[in-house]
Design an enzyme around this catalytic site. Structure first.
Site, short mmCIF file in Angstrom:
data_model
loop_
_atom_site.label_atom_id
_atom_site.label_comp_id
_atom_site.label_asym_id
_atom_site.label_seq_id
_atom_site.Cartn_x
_atom_site.Cartn_y
_atom_site.Cartn_z
N HIS A 23 -9.44 2.21 -1.08
CA HIS A 23 -8.04 1.91 -0.94
C HIS A 23 -7.44 1.20 -2.21
O HIS A 23 -7.69 0.17 -2.49
CB HIS A 23 -7.60 1.29 0.50
CG HIS A 23 -6.15 0.98 0.58
ND1 HIS A 23 -5.29 1.63 -0.28
CD2 HIS A 23 -5.42 0.58 1.62
CE1 HIS A 23 -3.91 1.43 0.37
NE2 HIS A 23 -4.39 0.65 1.43
N PHE A 74 1.33 -2.95 4.79
CA PHE A 74 1.48 -4.22 5.27
C PHE A 74 2.84 -4.53 5.07
O PHE A 74 3.78 -4.22 4.22
CB PHE A 74 0.80 -5.38 4.46
CG PHE A 74 -0.80 -5.38 4.93
CD1 PHE A 74 -1.29 -4.97 6.02
CD2 PHE A 74 -1.38 -6.26 4.33
CE1 PHE A 74 -2.58 -5.10 6.50
CE2 PHE A 74 -2.95 -6.51 4.68
CZ PHE A 74 -3.20 -5.72 5.55
N LYS A 113 -9.41 8.20 1.09
CA LYS A 113 -9.88 6.70 0.91
C LYS A 113 -11.30 6.72 1.15
O LYS A 113 -12.08 5.69 0.75
CB LYS A 113 -9.38 5.85 1.83
CG LYS A 113 -7.69 5.57 1.20
CD LYS A 113 -6.79 4.52 2.17
CE LYS A 113 -5.48 4.30 1.48
NZ LYS A 113 -4.61 5.64 2.02
N GLU A 170 -2.17 5.48 13.07
CA GLU A 170 -1.83 6.76 12.92
C GLU A 170 -1.82 7.98 13.58
O GLU A 170 -1.03 8.83 13.48
CB GLU A 170 -2.55 6.78 11.34
CG GLU A 170 -2.20 7.91 10.46
CD GLU A 170 -2.62 7.89 8.99
OE1 GLU A 170 -3.34 6.91 8.73
OE2 GLU A 170 -2.11 8.55 8.15
N HIS A 205 -2.94 8.12 5.79
CA HIS A 205 -3.13 6.80 5.16
C HIS A 205 -4.53 6.41 5.22
O HIS A 205 -5.10 5.81 4.55
CB HIS A 205 -2.07 5.67 5.78
CG HIS A 205 -2.09 4.46 5.14
ND1 HIS A 205 -1.97 4.48 3.70
CD2 HIS A 205 -2.24 3.25 5.32
CE1 HIS A 205 -2.14 3.07 3.37
NE2 HIS A 205 -2.20 2.30 4.38
N CYS A 263 0.93 -1.22 -0.01
CA CYS A 263 -0.23 0.06 0.02
C CYS A 263 0.79 1.21 -0.05
O CYS A 263 0.26 2.32 -0.06
CB CYS A 263 -0.97 0.02 1.25
SG CYS A 263 -1.85 -1.42 1.35
#
Lengths: 404, 75
Positions: free
Chosen positions: A331, A390, A326, A305, A294, A162
């Site tokens: 996403h 990830f 998003k 975050e 994010h 990502c």
């Protein structure tokens, strides 16, 4: 070191296949998330995805070209053409050798892979299409951008799940800043809404059944999307000399790895990337107006975050306008960071911060200003774009509005 | 199956042990759920973003028993 400016933007997204349409949907908070339409997908339970249903490949490529291009490469080339056209760059023989094409992707040509393997395993075919490999390879999109735009400088793919697009833009930023190249087309692309990939996502049990509501109470996860965005980064002197319209300046890049867990985010790793980007950009915490987060909508990401922003900004965290686009487009994995940097540049241009939609109210673990539900008119001089992948791979870009 | 996911050296897994005490994190709960679904041919509905309801080994066992019984009743 050279200063690096943005002179072109291109976007293909579930809410519009141009920067203009994409950006107006973000500001209006017009969601592009819908129930999926997936070939062979009858047994999927996914309720929402960000698919680009009306993408018409034939409008962009002739039949000979289409055979060479997986959908993931088609998106990238369409976005790259838009960005290059806006930049007004004239690619002479000499210049074309000094323009890079760095394109991130999380999973490359998933559609080609899924269709091919279905033929082999389920339909008992004994052979695959001869272009299967060059269509599905991770670097296909980077190659296709280079081919279609005639870019003969450094070209490769960057993969960090990502964070792929943000790492790709960061690499391009370094190449232009160091003087290795004059300009770079950079960004990310993803098209992995296939039966096989979605089964994989379903097994992780992190997808929202209702809506993508980052940082909100009662958020239930992320929504997978597809798309691409490409930016033209250019040496400031070169852009000035040719009288280019300078859209913004990229001023810093930070990256880090958590070295901790394959899927669980780590606020410390995130905070190190944020702090490194600000230091690289010579930005103090109080200088930053906006963070495009994010913000995936999972419980774990949004909480981590938020902690990372507290760690890296201290008291100034409370003054930040933070939003997750998003919430509108989902996403798009390896494309997300590029679509989000496009949003940051547009926020600077239009002096408006796009909202985090579907926000129901505060979660005690997410206690900052997430620009809930409505866009906010405000000057944006300096901003960050966060991407956390990830595997604990973190990348953060810093940009500022261009004032000469 | 639960013992395989527990921290090495934990010793015998008891029904009253909590999954957290056994060192089973959220991703491993997702993995365990998959393994149990495969083994018992049931579907265990849960989203890792909602609170994980199975706190102990006994919770997990009774959830699977309930689903297996429901399946038998349908058959």
């Amino acid at each position: 070191m050279n200063r690096v400016v943005v002179t072109g933007l291109g976007a293909v997204s579930p809410v519009g296949q141009s920067v203009k349409d994409y950006w107006s949907a973000l500001v209006a908070g017009r969601s592009g998330l819908q129930p999926p339409q997936i070939e062979r997908g009858e047994t999927l339970t996914t309720k929402l995805v960000g698919q680009i249903r009306d993408f018409d490949a034939a409008a962009h490529f002739d039949s000979k070209q289409i055979g060479l291009l997986d959908r993931v490469s088609q998106f990238a080339v369409v976005a790259a053409r838009e960005a290059l056209a806006q930049s007004g760059l004239t690619l002479t023989d000499e210049l074309s050798e000094n323009v890079a094409a760095i394109i991130g992707s999380g999973s490359g040509g998933q559609g080609t892979m899924d269709d091919g393997f279905h033929r082999l395993y389920a339909e008992g075919a004994t052979r695959l299409h001869p272009l299967s490999i060059p269509r599905m390879m991770m670097s296909a999109a980077a190659s296709q951008v280079s081919l279609h735009c005639n870019l003969k400088g450094p070209s490769y793919a960057v993969a960090s799940a990502c964070a792929s697009a943000t790492h790709a833009i960061g690499q391009a930023f370094h190449l232009v800043r160091s003087g290795t190249v004059t300009a770079a087309l950079c960004g990310g692309t993803e098209s992995s809404i296939s039966f096989g990939a979605m089964k994989g996502w379903e097994a992780m049990r992190i997808m929202a059944p209702d809506a993508c509501r980052p940082f909100s109470r009662d958020r239930k996860g992320m929504v997978i999307a597809e798309g691409a965005a490409v930016l033209v980064l250019e040496n400031l002197d070169h852009a000035r000399k040719r009288g280019a319209d300078i859209l913004a300046e990229v001023i810093g890049f930070g990256m880090s790895a958590d070295a901790k867990d394959l899927t669980a985010p780590d606020p410390n790793g995130m905070a190190r990337a944020i702090t490194m980007a600000m230091k690289d950009a010579s930005l103090a915490p109080g200088d930053v107006d906006y963070v495009n987060a994010h913000g995936t909508g999972t419980v774990a990401n949004d909480e981590s975050e938020t902690q990372a922003l507290h760690k890296s900004f201290g008291d100034a965290a409370r003054k930040l306008a933070i939003s997750s686009t998003k919430s509108v487009v989902g996403h798009s994995l390896g494309a997300a960071g590029a679509l989000e940097l496009v949003a940051v540049v547009m926020a600077m241009r239009d002096a408006v911060v796009p909202p985090t939609i579907n926000y129901l109210g505060p979660d005690p673990a997410c206690d900052l200003d997430y620009v809930p539900n409505e866009a906010r008119s405000m000057p944006v001089n300096a901003a960050l774009s966060n991407s956390f992948a990830f595997g604990g791979l973190n990348a953060v870009l810093a940009a500022r509005s261009f004032k000469g | 199956m639960i013992a395989d996911k527990a921290n090495p050296g934990h010793g015998e897994v008891r029904m009253t042990d909590s999954l957290t005490e056994l060192g089973i994190d959220s991703l491993e709960v997702v993995e365990l759920t998959f393994l149990l679904e495969e083994k018992f041919d049931v579907e265990i509905p849960f989203n890792a973003n909602s609170d994980i309801e199975a706190k102990t080994v006994a919770d997990l066992v009774s959830a699977v028993e309930g689903l297996v019984a429901a399946k038998a009743a349908r058959a």
